[in-house]
Design an enzyme around this catalytic site. Structure first.
Site, PDB file in Angstrom:
ATOM      1  N   LYS A  93       7.019 -29.046  73.420  1.00  0.00           N
ATOM      2  CA  LYS A  93       5.461 -27.998  73.708  1.00  0.00           C
ATOM      3  C   LYS A  93       4.579 -29.040  72.569  1.00  0.00           C
ATOM      4  O   LYS A  93       5.458 -29.917  72.089  1.00  0.00           O
ATOM      5  CB  LYS A  93       5.757 -26.506  72.733  1.00  0.00           C
ATOM      6  N   HIS A 143      10.653 -26.175  75.398  1.00  0.00           N
ATOM      7  CA  HIS A 143      11.003 -24.563  76.676  1.00  0.00           C
ATOM      8  C   HIS A 143      12.022 -25.673  77.121  1.00  0.00           C
ATOM      9  O   HIS A 143      11.659 -26.588  78.069  1.00  0.00           O
ATOM     10  CB  HIS A 143       9.704 -23.829  77.596  1.00  0.00           C
TER      11      HIS A 143
END
Length: 186
Positions: free
Chosen positions: A10, A154
């Site tokens: 991210k 993620h």
């Protein structure tokens, strides 16, 4: 069982210049990179990734409510409303910001990656996991600043999500089939 999974580093992981370090952790664990790219995600991609799926939003809302209940805080919103808020924060966080998409392959890759990255909330993650070792954020801080939690990565939750998510971020011809030297030993 050999399977593929998706990992996103991210924007907080990219901004902290942790891409190489995190890739190394996955590779040292015996996982093979079969797709890799730095992207500036478009809204459509992020909306597909965090789909407006009621089941997913209720699940996220339920976990959030339980987390607050552990602290003695009662939330008046429904699980769906909370899930929608979380989704909106994630959309805002990822759209247009540098993100690294990685397709990994290996034996039980989905489980392995989930174990390597640790719990969603960095402060609750095992100390040896990516989020436990490098994460500094918490749900409380993120909520106080009305933003998504900065937890570096993620990873696909299960096979169904991995199969769906990989093809949101990669075209089929961007995923490579090849053998690495240590494969016979893993």
């Amino acid at each position: 069982m050999i399977e593929r999974t998706l990992v996103l580093i991210k924007p907080d992981g990219v901004q902290r210049q942790m891409v190489g370090k995190l890739l190394n952790i996955f590779e040292e664990s015996g996982l093979k990179v079969v797709g890799l790219k730095l992207v500036k995600p478009k809204k459509e991609n992020v909306e597909k990734h965090y789909a407006a799926d009621e089941k997913w939003m209720v699940s996220v809302g339920t976990k959030t409510k339980a987390s607050y209940a552990e602290k003695g805080v009662k939330l008046d919103k429904t699980e769906l409303e909370i899930g929608q808020e979380v989704r909106n924060k994630l959309l805002s966080y990822l759209v247009g910001k540098p993100t690294v998409a990685i397709a990994l392959e290996g034996n039980e890759a989905i489980y392995a990656v989930r174990k390597i990255i640790g719990s969603t909330e960095p402060k609750k993650a095992d100390p040896g996991s990516i989020r436990g070792r490098f994460g500094t954020d918490s749900y409380a801080k993120a909520d106080s600043e009305d933003r998504a939690v900065r937890n570096l990565v993620h990873a696909s939750e299960d096979k169904e999500n991995a199969d769906r998510e990989i093809y949101i971020w990669f075209d089929k011809d961007e995923l490579l089939d090849y053998t690495v030297a240590n494969e016979p030993y893993l």
